[in-house]
Design an enzyme around this catalytic site. Structure first.
Site, PDB file in Angstrom:
ATOM      1  N   GLY A  72     -10.955  56.515  28.188  1.00 33.98           N
ATOM      2  CA  GLY A  72     -11.671  56.779  26.711  1.00 33.98           C
ATOM      3  C   GLY A  72     -13.047  57.017  27.198  1.00 33.98           C
ATOM      4  O   GLY A  72     -14.023  58.100  26.028  1.00 33.98           O
ATOM      5  N   ASN A 151     -16.142  47.773  18.985  1.00 33.87           N
ATOM      6  CA  ASN A 151     -15.623  46.958  19.980  1.00 33.87           C
ATOM      7  C   ASN A 151     -15.672  45.565  19.780  1.00 33.87           C
ATOM      8  O   ASN A 151     -16.029  45.060  20.104  1.00 33.87           O
ATOM      9  CB  ASN A 151     -16.123  47.755  21.259  1.00 33.87           C
ATOM     10  N   SER A 199      -7.897  55.036  24.362  1.00 40.51           N
ATOM     11  CA  SER A 199      -8.054  54.850  25.572  1.00 40.51           C
ATOM     12  C   SER A 199      -6.102  53.707  26.112  1.00 40.51           C
ATOM     13  O   SER A 199      -6.565  53.606  24.908  1.00 40.51           O
ATOM     14  CB  SER A 199      -9.243  54.608  25.887  1.00 40.51           C
ATOM     15  N   HIS A 201      -5.173  51.763  27.982  1.00 38.18           N
ATOM     16  CA  HIS A 201      -5.106  50.282  28.221  1.00 38.18           C
ATOM     17  C   HIS A 201      -6.003  49.695  27.427  1.00 38.18           C
ATOM     18  O   HIS A 201      -5.808  48.214  27.218  1.00 38.18           O
ATOM     19  CB  HIS A 201      -6.183  49.638  29.421  1.00 38.18           C
ATOM     20  N   THR A 237      -4.129  67.575  38.635  1.00 36.53           N
ATOM     21  CA  THR A 237      -2.798  67.433  38.277  1.00 36.53           C
ATOM     22  C   THR A 237      -2.524  65.659  38.009  1.00 36.53           C
ATOM     23  O   THR A 237      -3.688  64.709  37.836  1.00 36.53           O
ATOM     24  CB  THR A 237      -2.788  66.622  39.913  1.00 36.53           C
ATOM     25  N   CYS A 325     -27.222  36.766  29.687  1.00 34.29           N
ATOM     26  CA  CYS A 325     -26.500  36.699  31.078  1.00 34.29           C
ATOM     27  C   CYS A 325     -25.324  36.753  31.120  1.00 34.29           C
ATOM     28  O   CYS A 325     -25.082  36.970  32.428  1.00 34.29           O
ATOM     29  CB  CYS A 325     -26.602  35.270  30.705  1.00 34.29           C
TER      30      CYS A 325
END
Lengths: 389, 286
Positions: A72, A151, A199, A201, A237, A325
Site C-alpha cells: 500500500g 484505517n 495492499s 496483507h 523482478t 503512548c
C-alpha cells in the site's frame, strides 16, 4: 499465553490457507524469473498475468490497468509522484487531514519542495465537507488524493461523489482503498478514480505485495525505475509468489464479499453494543452510519489505551489504540485529533477490527474479559476516583 | 511494541500498593489528565522517625507509568523521608530493569510525585488537584502536555540531555504538536548543553536587509506554514522592519487561544533557528 483472539485486522490479516497453498509452489519449485528466455522462468509470466486478471476482476477493471507493487505504501507514493511528475506545471495537491501516513508523509515532503498542499478538515464525526473540496480545486491542482475508508475509525468517505467532483473539475483523483478493498464495492465503472491503491496483507494475502489501479489514459511517470516489468511502469523482478497470492486473495474476497461483510458487521455490532451496555462512560468515535463493517473505535474515559492493550494482551486479545503512548512518537492519533476528540478520550481509545476468521465466541470472550480490565484500570486512576466522589 | 523488561511486566500485572491511604500523612501528585499521565501517591509516616510506614498510589497512564508507580511505593516503604528524598528518576528506572528511552518520562513523574508528597508532609506545598498545569510556577513551554520550563531545565541537568528528542522522552514536552521545539532548543542552549550545530543560515551574523527578507520568507514557507496548515491554519508575511518580522495569523490560527505560543515558539523559534538568533515576531491582528 492463551489462544490468540485477533481483532487487529486493520493492521494486518492472516494469510488465508487457500492463498498460501497457491503461493508455495512458486517458492519451492517454480523459482524462475518471468523475464527469462527459457521456459522454466518464462512460463511464470503466465502465473503473474493470471494473478493480474484476478486483481483486475476485483476492481472490475482491465488487466492492463493493474500494476503490482510492494504494498500500500508504495502504491500511494507511486500514485502521488507518478501523477505530479506527469503534470510538472501543476503545483497543488489536495488531500485530507486523516489520511494514512503513506499519503501524509510524501505530501509534507512535497511541501518542502515547493508544492502547496490543502489538507481538508473533517467534522466531529470524521466526515468530509464535499463543498470544501469543490472550492479547494484550483487551476493548478495536479492531484486529489482521498482515502476510501479510514484505517483508525473505519469512516467511509463518499468516494463516488468525490470522484465525480474531481473529474468535473478536470483533475486527477487518487483513492487509497487499502482498508476498503475486499470489504466494499470496488467497481471502477462507477467509481471515477484514476488511481486506486490496495495492499495484499489487509485482505489475507502476504505482506510485501500490493497493487495500483491506473485507469487507461492516465498520465503517469514510473516511480520505481528498472527493467521493463509491469509494462515499464514499475521496475524490479516480480514477487511472483506474492502476486499469485494477491490474485487468489482477491478472488476469495470476490466470492463471498457481501455475505462476509454482513457477518463481520454483525460481530462488530455485537461487540460494540455489548461494550456500551457493560462499560459506562464509553464513547464510539466517528460516524456510525458510514463505517467499514469490520471496524470499531471506542474511547474509555479516565484510563490510558496502552495499559488496556497490555492487559488484553495477557489474554491473547489483540487490538490497537490511538493513545500517545502506543505511537512510538508520543503523538496521539492525528485522525482523532482532526475530529476534535478530546485529548483525554484519545488517550483511552481502542480500535477493534475484524476479519472473516473471527467468531461470535471470540466476541463473547472479549465481552467477558474487557469490562473487568476497564474497571480495574479505572480503580487505579486518580481521575476515576475523583469522579466517583 | 515496547520492549519492556520483565520487571516492568511484574509491576504491571498486577501492580503493588494500588489505592489510597485513609487519612494519609502526605499526598503528592504529578502529571495531568491532558498529559495522558498522572500519579497520586499517599504516604503514612511515623512522626518521630519520619519513617514511611506505608505508601499507596493511583495512576492514570500506560503500562510503564503504572509500573513506575508500583516500584516507587516498594522503594519508599521503610525508608525515612530524608532517604526517600534522594531517590531520582534514574533510580526508579534502574529498579525496573530499565525503561525504553521514550518512556523515561514515567520515571520522572514518579520522582515528582514523591517530591510533592515529601514537600506536602513538611507543609511546604498544598496538594493540587490533578489537571492543573504550570503548578511549579514555571512558564508553560509545551501546551499539549502542560510542561514548564522549570521541569525541562531540571530534566536536562539531571539526565544530561542534549537534544529535543531526549527532552521529549524524559518530559513529554514537544511530543505532540511540536510547536515548542524552538523553545526547548533555547532552554537546551541556556542550560549550556551541546546541541546539534545550527544550520549554516543561523551562523551568519551580518545579513543584508535583502538577504534577511529572502531567508525569512523561505523559512516561513518551508518550516512554519506546513506546520500551521496541519492544524488548519496559516500565516501571511506582512512586513519586515530590520529584525522585526510582522505576520498575520490566518485560518484556524487567527483567534486560536494558543496563538501566542504559535507566534513565540513556532514562528519565532524557526526564524531564530534558520535566520538570525535575535529576530522578533509581531502579530498584526486582522
Amino acid at each position: 499465553m492463551s489462544k490468540v483472539i485477533y481483532l487487529d485486522n486493520n493492521a494486518t490479516t492472516p494469510v488465508a490457507p487457500e492463498v498460501l497453498d497457491v503461493m508455495l509452489p512458486y517458492y519451492r519449485e517454480f523459482y524462475g524469473n518471468p523475464s527469462s528466455m527459457h521456459t522454466f522462468g518464462g512460463q511464470l509470466a503466465h502465473a503473474v498475468n493470471d494473478a493480474r486478471a484476478q486483481v483486475a476482476e476485483l476492481f472490475h477493471a482491465r488487466e492492463n490497468e493493474i500494476i503490482f507493487t510492494s504494498g500500500g505504501t508504495e502504491s500511494d507514493n507511486a500514485a502521488i509522484r507518478g501523477v505530479l511528475e506527469a503534470f510538472p506545471e501543476k503545483r497543488h495537491i489536495i488531500t485530507t487531514r486523516v489520511e494514512h501516513p503513506a499519503i501524509l508523509s510524501p505530501c509534507r515532503h512535497l511541501e518542502h519542495q515547493g508544492y502547496r498542499v490543502t489538507y481538508l478538515p473533517v467534522d466531529d464525526q470524521g466526515r468530509l465537507d464535499i463543498e470544501m473540496l469543490r472550492e479547494a480545486i484550483k487551476s493548478d491542482t495536479a492531484l486529489v488524493s482521498i482515502m476510501y475508508a479510514n484505517n483508525e475509525t473505519g469512516i467511509v468517505f463518499p468516494v463516488k461523489k468525490i470522484g465525480a467532483i474531481v473529474k468535473e473539475k478536470g483533475c486527477v483523483f487518487h483513492c487509497d482503498a487499502v482498508q476498503a478493498a475486499g470489504k466494499l464495492d470496488m467497481d471502477m465503472q462507477t467509481l471515477a478514480a484514476d488511481l486506486v491503491s490496495i495492499s495484499g496483507h489487509k485482505l489475507h494475502a502476504p505482506k510485501g505485495v500490493g497493487a495500483l489501479f491506473i485507469r487507461r489514459g492516465t498520465r503517469f511517470v514510473p516511480f520505481i525505475m528498472g527493467g521493463h516489468q509491469e509494462n515499464g511502469r514499475r521496475g524490479g523482478t516480480e514477487n511472483v509468489a506474492g502476486q499469485v497470492g494477491l490474485g487468489r486473495a482477491c478472488e476469495l474476497a470476490m466470492s463471498d464479499c457481501r455475505t462476509e461483510t454482513l457477518r463481520m458487521a454483525g460481530l462488530r455490532d455485537r461487540l460494540e453494543q455489548g461494550v456500551l451496555e457493560r462499560i459506562p462512560e464509553t464513547r464510539v468515535n466517528g460516524d456510525v452510519e458510514h463505517r467499514l463493517p469490520a471496524t470499531m473505535n471506542v474511547s474509555f474515559a479516565y484510563i490510558e489505551g496502552e495499559a488496556i492493550l497490555l492487559k488484553l494482551n495477557e489474554f491473547g486479545i489483540c487490538a490497537s489504540s490511538g493513545s500517545a503512548c502506543t505511537s512510538g512518537s508520543l503523538e496521539p492519533s492525528h485522525v482523532l485529533r482532526a475530529m476534535g476528540v478530546p485529548f483525554t478520550d484519545i488517550h483511552g481509545s481502542i480500535r477493534f477490527s475484524f476479519s472473516r476468521y473471527n467468531t461470535q465466541e471470540e466476541v463473547d470472550r472479549v465481552l467477558e474479559i474487557l469490562p473487568p480490565i476497564i474497571a480495574e484500570l479505572r480503580d487505579m486512576s486518580p481521575f476515576w476516583n475523583q469522579r466517583k466522589k | 511494541m515496547w520492549d519492556y523488561s520483565d520487571k516492568v511486566k511484574t509491576h504491571f500485572l498486577p501492580p503493588h500498593d494500588v489505592g489510597e491511604i485513609a487519612s494519609p500523612d502526605a499526598i503528592g501528585e504529578a502529571g495531568s489528565l491532558v498529559c495522558g499521565d498522572a500519579l497520586r501517591i499517599t504516604l503514612k509516616v511515623e512522626p518521630d522517625t519520619e519513617k514511611i510506614l506505608d505508601a499507596k498510589f493511583q495512576t492514570f497512564g500506560c503500562g510503564s507509568a503504572i509500573a513506575s508507580s508500583s516500584i516507587l511505593t516498594d522503594m519508599v516503604i521503610g525508608k525515612t523521608l530524608a532517604e526517600a528524598a534522594r531517590i531520582t528518576n534514574q533510580d526508579i528506572a534502574e529498579n525496573l530493569g530499565g525503561l525504553p528511552q521514550e518512556k523515561m518520562h514515567c520515571s520522572v513523574m514518579g520522582m515528582e510525585a514523591l517530591e510533592a508528597a515529601i514537600a506536602n508532609y513538611r507543609g511546604q506545598v498544598q496538594p493540587s488537584a490533578p489537571g492543573t498545569i504550570g503548578e511549579d510556577g514555571g512558564e508553560l513551554v509545551c501546551k499539549c502536555f502542560g510542561v514548564t520550563d522549570r521541569k525541562i531545565e531540571r530534566a536536562i541537568r539531571e539526565n544530561n540531555l542534549s537534544t529535543v528528542d531526549e527532552v521529549t522522552n524524559y518530559t513529554k514536552a514537544g511530543g505532540a504538536c511540536g510547536s515548542c521545539h524552538g523553545k526547548i532548543e533555547e532552554i537546551l542552549r541556556r542550560v549550556g548543553k551541546e546541541i546539534s550545530p545550527l544550520p549554516a543560515g543561523a551562523e551568519k551574523t551580518k545579513l543584508t536587509n535583502l538577504q534577511r527578507m529572502k531567508l525569512v520568507q523561505e523559512t516561513l514557507d518551508r518550516e512554519v506554514r506546513p506546520e500551521l496548515r496541519k492544524d488548519g491554519g496559516d500565516l501571511e508575511l506582512v512586513d519586515i522592519e530590520g529584525k522585526v518580522v510582522k505576520v498575520r495569523l490566518l485560518g484556524m490560527c487567527a483567534g486560536c487561544q494558543v496563538a501566542g505560543f504559535t507566534l513565540k515558539d513556532l514562528v519565532g523559534g524557526k526564524l531564530r533557528e534558520f535566520v538570525e538568533p535575535d529576530i522578533v515576531v509581531e502579530d498584526i491582528k486582522s
